[in-house]
Write a protein that holds these residues in place. Structure first.
Motif: not given
Length: 227
Positions: A13-19, A29-30, A83-84, A102-103
């Motif tokens: 599963l892709a564990n995307w980078q985010c802010v 918020k994500r 996200e994980f 991710l939530d």
């Protein structure tokens, strides 16, 4: 278009980078990293807000979460993570809650955030205030790492807690990690290792830097820093 930086877990599963963006009114918020573009030094600053300071309505199930954000809303924290990853949310009373990145709802950069009380069961924004947030990479709590969390209160009391203590913490539940006395409040929490040194500075410019190995562990005898 380039894809956001990410990595895969054991299940592919892709564990995307985010802010992650937190507001002072306990909204979160994500945001995708692709919402930002690199800019050269000296270019005009991007005037788009990361906080929605206007009253706006949304359609469908987002109506409850899209509360009006007043003009005095301020940015309280921005965290680059995946996200994980797991979040540790510390309150002024020395309590800690947990949440997976991710939530947090995925939104546009200028969209309104969602109240943390909607994301963390049992969290009351009126009684508790999130004063510090720590991001923990996926799987780190399961590994036998020698990392710890250093807690510092408003009056300079600090304490060291092994990161492994948060392993059993589940969403919707909380544990007390620091006993704050009187009008004192837990304000800062930092993830670090035993080989680091803690630098504590006061408003008057005084400071101390004790090695983490000398700081009291997870017991009531917290030490007081210079004030």
């Amino acid at each position: 278009m380039r894809k956001p930086a990410g990595k895969e877990d054991d299940e592919g599963l892709a564990n995307w980078q985010c802010v992650l963006v937190f507001g002072s009114k306990f909204h979160a918020k994500r945001v995708r990293t692709s919402e930002w573009r690199a800019r050269r030094v000296g270019t005009k600053m991007d005037t788009n807000n990361v906080l929605d300071k206007k009253s706006r309505a949304t359609e469908g199930d987002d109506n409850e979460a899209a509360e009006e954000v007043q003009g005095d809303e301020a940015l309280s924290g921005v965290y680059c993570c995946h996200e994980f990853d797991k979040l540790l949310l510390f309150t002024q009373h020395g309590m800690v809650y947990t949440l997976q990145v991710l939530d947090a709802p995925l939104k546009k950069r200028d969209a309104a955030g969602t109240p943390i009380s909607n994301l963390v069961p049992g969290f009351s924004g009126g009684e508790h205030q999130v004063t510090s947030v720590i991001t923990v990479p996926q799987g780190l709590l399961k590994d036998q790492v020698e990392e710890c969390v250093v807690l510092v209160s408003k009056y300079g009391v600090f304490k060291k807690v092994p990161l492994s203590r948060f392993r059993a913490l589940q969403p919707g539940r909380c544990i007390k990690v620091m006993d704050v006395q009187g009008s004192d409040e837990l304000l800062w929490a930092h993830r670090t290792s035993e080989t680091d040194a803690l630098l504590v500075a006061s408003k008057q410019g005084k400071n101390c830097a004790p090695p983490l190995a000398r700081i009291a562990g997870a017991r009531p005898s917290s030490r007081r820093a210079v004030s």
